[in-house]
Design a protein around this motif. Structure first.
Motif: not given
Length: 287
Positions: A84-85, A91, A96, A99, A113, A130-131
């Motif tokens: 994710v980052s 990021p 996305q 995922w 992460q 949040k992601a």
């Protein structure tokens, strides 16, 4: 001002490999050592072989580009873990898409992460939460990829990681996983507090991985960084889940804050303490 970065596990592994080569020369000179030191060894490893069933997987980031997930699944993959980052600063632009597409291909999906001890652990956990929005049935627990000191002391890294773990539990309602390797993790202080988190162990060039303290089992094993999988361009990190596909798919119940009973079979695997083993390198995407 150019500030030198702390070495990654990969850089440490390369240095250790050089030392291992010297050890091999010494063995050829007359030392009898049937278990020569490999990449990043530990002096008292707990080697844990997988149980009778395993599921193949990969972990990916922006460096793998666009991935054909249906093709990868058809090649035998059961799960994939997407970055994710890198901390809060970088990021991953492919997260996305990965995922969404991993799940659409009928695979179990996960998120990791790259953990930065120099950055706010709360902000890092917030970014991840949040992601993903939520962790549902069929998803793996979120992962902290712990492989660099990031210019911090061991005590600071451990304290910040504990905060990250607490934030993930509070925000997503699940117990997270920690990705690391014995040679990096074992010197850290105060790590017994993480015994309830799942372990994703990085350990290459071995038939069975070494588990760092305090774990007595592992859920996922990263066994190589140079795998080849149809649907994925170039080399990719390859992994194994210790258990059946049904166990993998049911690892978490929706809203569960503790691992489901019976998940992971490595507790029933082979435990040995004989000789040093490789402790593996890790991701190439630490920035």
């Amino acid at each position: 001002m150019n500030v030198p970065k702390a070495p990654t596990l990969r850089e440490v592994a390369l240095a250790a490999a050089a030392l291992g080569a010297l050890g091999s020369l010494a063995a050829c000179a007359g030392e009898s050592n049937g278990n020569a030191e490999k990449i990043g060894w530990t002096s008292e490893p707990s080697t844990i072989c997988p149980g009778g069933s395993t599921v193949k997987g990969v972990d990916v980031s922006v460096y793998q580009g666009t991935i054909d997930w249906p093709k990868a699944k058809a090649a035998g993959l059961g799960f994939a873990i997407a970055r994710v980052s890198d901390g809060t600063t970088y990021p991953d632009s492919t997260f996305q898409t990965n995922w969404k597409d991993i799940k659409a291909a009928g695979m179990v999906r996960g998120v990791y992460q790259f953990f930065r001890a120099s950055e706010s652990p709360t902000a890092q956990a917030d970014l991840l939460a949040k992601a993903v929005g939520s962790i549902g049935p069929g998803d793996l627990p979120p992962v902290a990829d712990v492989e660099v000191m990031d210019g911090q002391t061991g005590a600071t890294l451990v304290a910040h990681l504990a905060t990250w773990v607490s934030e993930i539990k509070a925000k997503l309602g699940v117990t997270p996983m920690i990705y690391t390797a014995p040679g990096f993790w074992d010197p850290l202080p105060g790590t017994s507090q993480f015994s309830k988190e799942y372990l994703w162990v990085a350990n290459w060039q071995v038939s069975c991985p070494d588990a760092p303290t305090p774990w007595k089992s592992w859920i996922v094993w990263q066994n190589a960084d140079n795998g080849s999988v149809p649907g994925i361009s170039g080399n990719v990190d390859t992994d194994e889940f210790d258990g059946t596909l049904a166990q993998l798919q049911g690892l978490y119940s929706s809203g569960s804050t503790t691992p489901d009973a019976g998940a992971g079979a490595s507790d029933a695997g082979t435990h040995t303490d004989a000789g040093p083993h490789a402790d593996g390198g890790t991701h190439t995407d630490g920035g």
